[in-house]
Design an enzyme around this catalytic site. Structure first.
Site, mmCIF file in Angstrom:
data_model
loop_
_atom_site.group_PDB
_atom_site.id
_atom_site.type_symbol
_atom_site.label_atom_id
_atom_site.label_comp_id
_atom_site.label_asym_id
_atom_site.label_seq_id
_atom_site.Cartn_x
_atom_site.Cartn_y
_atom_site.Cartn_z
ATOM 1 N N GLU A 19 0.849 -1.197 0.000
ATOM 2 C CA GLU A 19 0.000 0.000 0.000
ATOM 3 C C GLU A 19 0.881 1.242 0.000
ATOM 4 O O GLU A 19 1.946 1.239 0.641
ATOM 5 C CB GLU A 19 -0.918 -0.001 1.245
ATOM 6 C CG GLU A 19 -1.899 -1.163 1.213
ATOM 7 C CD GLU A 19 -2.881 -1.176 2.395
ATOM 8 O OE1 GLU A 19 -2.816 -0.272 3.245
ATOM 9 O OE2 GLU A 19 -3.697 -2.110 2.441
ATOM 10 N N HIS A 78 -7.902 1.400 1.836
ATOM 11 C CA HIS A 78 -7.830 0.956 3.244
ATOM 12 C C HIS A 78 -8.648 1.886 4.159
ATOM 13 O O HIS A 78 -8.139 2.408 5.154
ATOM 14 C CB HIS A 78 -6.362 0.900 3.714
ATOM 15 C CG HIS A 78 -6.159 -0.045 4.851
ATOM 16 N ND1 HIS A 78 -5.007 -0.758 5.045
ATOM 17 C CD2 HIS A 78 -6.969 -0.395 5.885
ATOM 18 C CE1 HIS A 78 -5.111 -1.501 6.128
ATOM 19 N NE2 HIS A 78 -6.301 -1.293 6.668
HETATM 20 N N1 LIG Z 1 -10.030 -2.530 6.315
HETATM 21 C C1 LIG Z 1 -9.846 -1.905 7.460
HETATM 22 O O1 LIG Z 1 -9.768 -0.688 7.534
HETATM 23 C C2 LIG Z 1 -9.792 -2.727 8.714
HETATM 24 C C3 LIG Z 1 -10.220 -2.168 9.934
HETATM 25 C C4 LIG Z 1 -10.214 -2.961 11.065
HETATM 26 C C5 LIG Z 1 -9.722 -4.270 11.002
HETATM 27 N N2 LIG Z 1 -9.277 -4.770 9.823
HETATM 28 C C6 LIG Z 1 -8.771 -6.149 9.718
HETATM 29 O O2 LIG Z 1 -9.894 -7.031 9.774
HETATM 30 C C7 LIG Z 1 -9.441 -8.306 10.238
HETATM 31 C C8 LIG Z 1 -10.415 -8.864 11.259
HETATM 32 O O3 LIG Z 1 -10.459 -8.012 12.388
HETATM 33 P P1 LIG Z 1 -11.183 -8.488 13.741
HETATM 34 O O4 LIG Z 1 -11.160 -7.345 14.689
HETATM 35 O O5 LIG Z 1 -12.469 -9.141 13.424
HETATM 36 O O6 LIG Z 1 -10.139 -9.598 14.213
HETATM 37 P P2 LIG Z 1 -10.379 -10.767 15.267
HETATM 38 O O7 LIG Z 1 -9.033 -11.101 15.790
HETATM 39 O O8 LIG Z 1 -11.468 -10.431 16.206
HETATM 40 O O9 LIG Z 1 -10.895 -11.993 14.342
HETATM 41 C C9 LIG Z 1 -10.075 -12.685 13.455
HETATM 42 C C10 LIG Z 1 -10.617 -14.099 13.371
HETATM 43 O O10 LIG Z 1 -9.960 -14.788 12.316
HETATM 44 C C11 LIG Z 1 -9.725 -16.125 12.734
HETATM 45 N N3 LIG Z 1 -8.672 -16.669 11.882
HETATM 46 C C12 LIG Z 1 -7.368 -16.354 11.851
HETATM 47 N N4 LIG Z 1 -6.733 -17.022 10.881
HETATM 48 C C13 LIG Z 1 -7.676 -17.770 10.259
HETATM 49 C C14 LIG Z 1 -7.651 -18.643 9.160
HETATM 50 N N5 LIG Z 1 -6.525 -18.882 8.485
HETATM 51 N N6 LIG Z 1 -8.794 -19.234 8.795
HETATM 52 C C15 LIG Z 1 -9.950 -19.006 9.461
HETATM 53 N N7 LIG Z 1 -10.038 -18.185 10.518
HETATM 54 C C16 LIG Z 1 -8.912 -17.549 10.895
HETATM 55 C C17 LIG Z 1 -9.364 -15.990 14.181
HETATM 56 O O11 LIG Z 1 -9.528 -17.213 14.893
HETATM 57 C C18 LIG Z 1 -10.377 -14.918 14.634
HETATM 58 O O12 LIG Z 1 -11.590 -15.483 15.074
HETATM 59 C C19 LIG Z 1 -8.035 -8.098 10.764
HETATM 60 O O13 LIG Z 1 -7.108 -8.579 9.817
HETATM 61 C C20 LIG Z 1 -7.905 -6.594 10.863
HETATM 62 O O14 LIG Z 1 -6.585 -6.150 10.706
HETATM 63 C C21 LIG Z 1 -9.318 -4.032 8.667
#
Ligand SMILES: NC(=O)c1ccc[n+]([C@@H]2O[C@H](COP(=O)([O-])OP(=O)(O)OC[C@H]3O[C@@H](n4cnc5c(N)ncnc54)[C@H](O)[C@@H]3O)[C@@H](O)[C@H]2O)c1
Length: 399
Positions: free
Chosen positions: A258, A281
């Site tokens: 990015e 993003h």
């Molecule tokens: N686009 C954006 O601006 C933005 C904003 C916030 C968060 N995010 C991203 O969104 C994602 C999710 O955030 P969250 O707060 O829900 O996280 P979280 O930690 O609450 O949930 C992630 C889930 O993914 C599961 N997981 C991990 N690896 C896995 C795999 N290979 N297969 C299946 N399940 C798997 C974990 O067990 C967990 O339940 C993160 O990567 C975070 O960085 C992006």
């Protein structure tokens, strides 16, 4: 009781800390290392976002600093090891933008199902192309959520409210929300989903999780959304599957590489493809999320400074204590070595103190014990504790 908030942190944080008795200075910009070294003496709480680096040098020159609030998700900008070593608590807001991400994803799923990117582009080019071809409702379609954590579960609830069927796959044991169905493998989810949306975290093992094999296993004409982590998806492979028509549309908010700064050029093999939504993003970037982050992190800073609670700290042991209603509280941060708790309790016993409650937690090299007692520990005992070989700091509160 002075707090310095940088980088235009939301006003709600200022109001929240002022209401707790803090004198708050709010600056719109970040400060350099030298500026921080100059500004921090006398400051007990520092609020930053992602553009302020709190280095070991800054921490070594901040004698009054109790805690740092990162009013964002990431904490890489703080030297966490140095902060722990000095007993400075660091907090962030990992979940305050959950709803914002969910709303963007829902909007994108509907936009892709109606092939809005193409329709919008044509209208701007002056082309009136009124047709229902390839446009669908999302009602009754199956959404496959990969990663059923904070965002995945909330997306599940909102998608069901739209009449979608939800299936999910998570490597951890997660209970289903609403009528969502758990899939025991990723392949099982890919085989039944009309839309696949990724919400997994950024653990190293997830790099390259989604490539040619996974796209091939998706239903023909299914849609794909990634608002999780850029490095999870092979974008070249996604491009091939979109060009072949196997994938009917994609919405991507995160990318393997990015641009670093505002205005830097954005390169991606996904640029220029039909029915592909590309966003910079911004999944979590809303005014509401900023306000929520301001409120959340200010609350954590105040709870630490005023009651000794380290709940959800990213570097210190997690001791979640409520506001003290009566009596006296002693917080003792120490090196995590055997015998510290026993010696503390000997001191309390020596002066015949009645412990009301006590909580200890350890994290790596550091331990933190909070003791509520009817009487305060004597000055002499406090000094001995503070000067003890394994002590990092001792703090007291009285109600
Ligand atoms: N686009 C954006 O601006 C933005 C904003 C916030 C968060 N995010 C991203 O969104 C994602 C999710 O955030 P969250 O707060 O829900 O996280 P979280 O930690 O609450 O949930 C992630 C889930 O993914 C599961 N997981 C991990 N690896 C896995 C795999 N290979 N297969 C299946 N399940 C798997 C974990 O067990 C967990 O339940 C993160 O990567 C975070 O960085 C992006």
């Amino acid at each position: 009781m002075k707090a310095l908030l940088l980088e235009n942190i939301h006003q709600v944080a200022v109001e929240s800390l002022e209401a707790k008795g803090y004198e708050v200075e709010l600056l719109s910009r970040s400060l350099s290392e030298e500026e921080l070294v100059e500004a921090l003496p006398g400051v007990s709480l520092l609020g930053i976002r992602s553009n302020t680096n709190v280095t070991a040098t800054v921490l070594a020159n901040a004698p009054d600093l109790l805690a740092i609030g990162c009013f964002c998700i990431g904490t890489n900008q703080v030297d966490l090891a140095a902060a722990s070593e000095r007993g400075v608590a660091v907090f962030n807001a990992p979940y305050s933008n959950t709803r914002s991400v969910v709303e963007l994803v829902i909007g994108e799923i509907i936009a892709l199902a109606r092939r809005l990117p193409e329709k919008i582009e044509k209208m701007h080019a002056g082309v009136w192309d009124k047709s229902a071809k390839g446009s669908h409702e999302v009602r009754g379609r199956t959404l496959g959520i990969v990663g059923y954590g904070n965002i995945g579960t909330q997306l599940s609830t909102v998608a069901e409210a739209l009449g979608m069927r939800v299936v999910f796959f998570d490597t951890a044991d997660r209970p289903a929300h609403g009528n969502a169905r758990r899939m025991s493998t990723l392949d099982e989810l890919l085989a039944v989903s009309d839309v696949v949306s990724l919400h997994i975290d950024g653990r190293p093992g997830n790099a390259g999780l989604f490539g040619h094999e996974q796209f091939s296993k998706m239903k023909p004409r299914a849609m794909f959304v990634n608002a999780a982590r850029g490095m999870v998806v092979d974008t070249e492979s996604l491009r091939e599957h979109i060009l072949s028509g196997h994938i009917a549309g994609a919405a991507m908010d995160v990318f393997p590489v990015e641009p670093k700064a505002q205005g830097d050029p954005f390169e991606s093999p996904l640029r220029g493809l039909d029915n592909v939504i590309l966003t910079p993003h911004v999944g979590g970037s809303t005014q509401e999320a900023q306000e929520e982050i301001g409120w959340f992190v200010a609350g954590k800073l105040a709870a630490f400074a005023l009651h000794g609670s380290t709940a959800l700290s990213v570097n210190l042991p997690d001791v979640n204590v409520p506001e003290l209603r009566s009596g006296h509280r002693l917080g003792f941060l120490h090196r995590n070595v055997p015998g510290v708790l026993a010696r503390l309790n000997e001191m309390l016993a020596e002066q015949g103190d009645n412990v009301v409650q006590q909580q200890l937690a350890t994290r790596g090299e550091v331990g933190y014990v909070v003791t509520d007692a009817a009487a305060p520990l004597s000055e002499g005992s406090l000094e001995r504790l503070a000067a003890s070989e394994n002590g990092l700091w001792v703090r007291t509160w009285s109600a």
